[in-house]
Design a protein around this motif. Structure first.
Motif, short mmCIF file in Angstrom:
data_model
loop_
_atom_site.label_atom_id
_atom_site.label_comp_id
_atom_site.label_asym_id
_atom_site.label_seq_id
_atom_site.Cartn_x
_atom_site.Cartn_y
_atom_site.Cartn_z
N LEU A 72 0.83 -1.22 0.00
CA LEU A 72 0.00 0.00 0.00
C LEU A 72 0.86 1.26 0.00
O LEU A 72 0.35 2.36 -0.24
CB LEU A 72 -0.92 0.00 1.22
CG LEU A 72 -2.00 -1.09 1.24
CD1 LEU A 72 -2.70 -1.11 2.60
CD2 LEU A 72 -3.02 -0.89 0.13
N SER A 73 2.14 1.12 0.28
CA SER A 73 3.06 2.25 0.34
C SER A 73 3.91 2.40 -0.91
O SER A 73 4.77 3.29 -0.97
CB SER A 73 4.00 2.10 1.55
OG SER A 73 3.28 1.89 2.74
N VAL B 205 -1.99 4.71 -5.09
CA VAL B 205 -2.47 6.03 -4.66
C VAL B 205 -2.41 6.10 -3.14
O VAL B 205 -2.30 5.09 -2.45
CB VAL B 205 -3.91 6.29 -5.14
CG1 VAL B 205 -4.00 6.23 -6.65
CG2 VAL B 205 -4.89 5.31 -4.50
N ARG B 206 -2.48 7.30 -2.63
CA ARG B 206 -2.47 7.47 -1.17
C ARG B 206 -3.77 6.95 -0.58
O ARG B 206 -4.86 7.37 -0.98
CB ARG B 206 -2.28 8.94 -0.82
CG ARG B 206 -0.88 9.46 -1.11
CD ARG B 206 -0.74 10.92 -0.70
NE ARG B 206 0.62 11.38 -0.84
CZ ARG B 206 1.16 11.86 -1.96
NH1 ARG B 206 0.38 11.93 -3.04
NH2 ARG B 206 2.40 12.25 -2.01
N LEU B 207 -3.65 6.06 0.37
CA LEU B 207 -4.84 5.52 1.03
C LEU B 207 -5.47 6.60 1.90
O LEU B 207 -4.77 7.36 2.58
CB LEU B 207 -4.45 4.31 1.90
CG LEU B 207 -5.54 3.25 2.10
CD1 LEU B 207 -5.85 2.56 0.80
CD2 LEU B 207 -5.12 2.23 3.15
N GLU B 208 -6.80 6.67 1.87
CA GLU B 208 -7.51 7.67 2.65
C GLU B 208 -8.10 7.10 3.94
O GLU B 208 -8.26 7.83 4.92
CB GLU B 208 -8.65 8.27 1.80
CG GLU B 208 -8.15 8.99 0.56
CD GLU B 208 -9.28 9.43 -0.34
OE1 GLU B 208 -10.46 9.15 0.00
OE2 GLU B 208 -9.01 10.06 -1.39
N TRP C 145 4.85 0.38 9.47
CA TRP C 145 3.95 1.49 9.76
C TRP C 145 4.57 2.82 9.32
O TRP C 145 3.87 3.69 8.78
CB TRP C 145 3.64 1.56 11.26
CG TRP C 145 2.65 0.56 11.75
CD1 TRP C 145 2.84 -0.39 12.71
CD2 TRP C 145 1.29 0.40 11.33
NE1 TRP C 145 1.70 -1.13 12.91
CE2 TRP C 145 0.73 -0.66 12.08
CE3 TRP C 145 0.49 1.05 10.39
CZ2 TRP C 145 -0.58 -1.09 11.92
CZ3 TRP C 145 -0.83 0.63 10.22
CH2 TRP C 145 -1.34 -0.42 10.98
N ASP C 146 5.87 2.98 9.52
CA ASP C 146 6.53 4.22 9.12
C ASP C 146 6.47 4.43 7.61
O ASP C 146 6.20 5.55 7.13
CB ASP C 146 8.00 4.19 9.58
CG ASP C 146 8.14 4.29 11.10
OD1 ASP C 146 7.16 4.68 11.75
OD2 ASP C 146 9.22 3.94 11.62
N ALA C 147 6.70 3.35 6.84
CA ALA C 147 6.63 3.47 5.38
C ALA C 147 5.21 3.79 4.93
O ALA C 147 5.00 4.60 4.02
CB ALA C 147 7.11 2.16 4.75
#
Length: 392
Positions: free
Chosen positions: A208-209, A214-217, A241-243
């Motif tokens: 997801l990163s 696309v940026r997850l909302e 989590w940081d990524a």
């Protein structure tokens, strides 16, 4: 006399020609005026019937389609099938809301290409697979209490990878982390995702990163345990989590916890970018203390129960470290009035929602229950009262 008669005849024929031209012109104007003024009753009625059909349950809609040919045409209009909820249960379960299998077949046969927003609750994987195979433009899919599995998700991805933007999965035990990872790898336009914690993995967060995604909302994670001590919960690495938060810095990360106290050990051991946190069962003082230390992005906190030990220090810690906190709800907990006033004072007017049962607040030497609402109202900048349990 002859010249006069010819002149009169010429004038007469000229006036007749003018009259004919004016008559034609008037008829044209009348036709145009009539066309403008008279509505297209057939289309107008169809629009009205379409709006009525959209509010009808599926079975009533199917019955209504048999009234006449015009209503049957409306029943099959593509706009009526953009958003749809399938529910197909075993015969032993409730039949009140179930969608008849033959009706599902008809819908899929004629409208699979029109389906975009689908909610599916079924005990038959074959029905769900048929929807995945035939649909080509799904953008929103909600799957609840359905034996969907990894192969069926691959079919979904193969046909809808370019259009799928929202996927919510609940009670789908046959899906593995690899199955949901396949969705994240292929559906780069996915903006909202809801799933059970057992499907969450470091690989999924990294997928997801990726730059392609696309940026997850919105990411919702349900952490659920049915039998105490029988479910093992894995740990997600901090680097994952940081990524994830670096790629989607504005994401709403919502976590629902339905665990027993002894099952919280893997959680809140390091910083996590959760924004909305709900505890549906009793949670210990220790866990709430760790929440204050590890959830700096926290916006909303709801604690349904805690026990008989006051949460004074834990609330103060949360107020100090969670600078974005704007909504708090406390149920079967205990907090001294002094600590609660201090908590509100530290958070200030950013607490737009503050729902606290009156039984939560413990009077002390500084504040009574009659005094506390004045102090809290002063720091909030608006009138506030604790919630009261109904007496009936």
């Amino acid at each position: 006399m002859k010249r006069g008669r010819k002149t009169n005849e010429a004038n007469s024929s000229s006036s007749e020609g003018t009259t004919e031209k004016e008559s034609k012109r008037l008829k044209i104007i009348e036709k145009k005026t009539t066309a403008v003024q008279s509505p297209d009753w057939a289309n107008l009625l169809q629009d009205i019937i379409l709006q009525v059909f959209q509010y009808l349950p599926l079975l009533d809609r199917a019955h209504a389609s048999q009234v006449c040919r015009s209503w049957n045409q409306v029943f099959h209009m593509p706009d009526l099938w953009r958003c749809f909820e399938f529910e197909l249960n075993q015969p032993a379960t409730s039949n009140l809301r179930t969608t008849h299998p033959e009706l599902i077949k008809q819908i899929i046969k004629r409208h699979s290409n029109h389906l975009q927003y689908v909610s599916f609750k079924s005990h038959f994987i074959s029905a769900l697979t048929v929807v995945f195979v035939n649909s080509k433009s799904l953008s929103s899919l909600k799957i609840d209490d359905t034996p969907v599995d990894d192969p069926s998700l691959k079919v979904l991805v193969a046909n809808n990878s370019d259009t799928l933007k929202l996927l919510k999965m609940s009670s789908c035990p046959h899906v593995s982390p690899a199955g949901i990872l396949c969705v994240a790898d292929q559906c780069h336009g996915l903006r909202e995702l809801a799933l059970n914690y057992h499907l969450l993995s470091d690989e999924l967060l990294l997928a997801l990163s990726s730059e392609k995604h696309v940026r997850l909302e919105h990411l919702r994670i349900d952490v659920v345990s049915e039998n105490p001590g029988q479910t093992q919960f894995h740990t997600i690495q901090k680097s994952s989590w940081d990524a994830f938060i670096k790629h989607s810095p504005k994401v709403n990360l919502v976590m629902y916890f339905f665990l027993y106290e002894e099952e919280f050990d893997p959680f809140f051991r390091y910083e996590i970018p959760v924004t909305h946190l709900y505890f549906g069962r009793s949670v210990s003082k220790d866990v709430l203390g760790r929440v204050g230390m590890t959830c700096p992005r926290l916006v909303e906190l709801v604690v349904c129960a805690n026990g008989l030990r006051p949460l004074d220090e834990e609330l103060i810690c949360i107020a100090e470290r969670c600078k974005y906190l704007s909504a708090v709800g406390l149920g079967e907990c205990e907090v001294s009035c002094s600590a609660f006033v201090e908590f509100v004072k530290m958070c200030g007017g950013r607490l737009s929602q503050l729902s606290i049962m009156e039984e939560v607040l413990i009077p002390d030497q500084k504040y009574s229950l009659e005094q506390i609402h004045w102090e809290v109202s002063k720091h909030l900048g608006r009138v506030w009262f604790p919630d009261m349990m109904p007496t009936w």
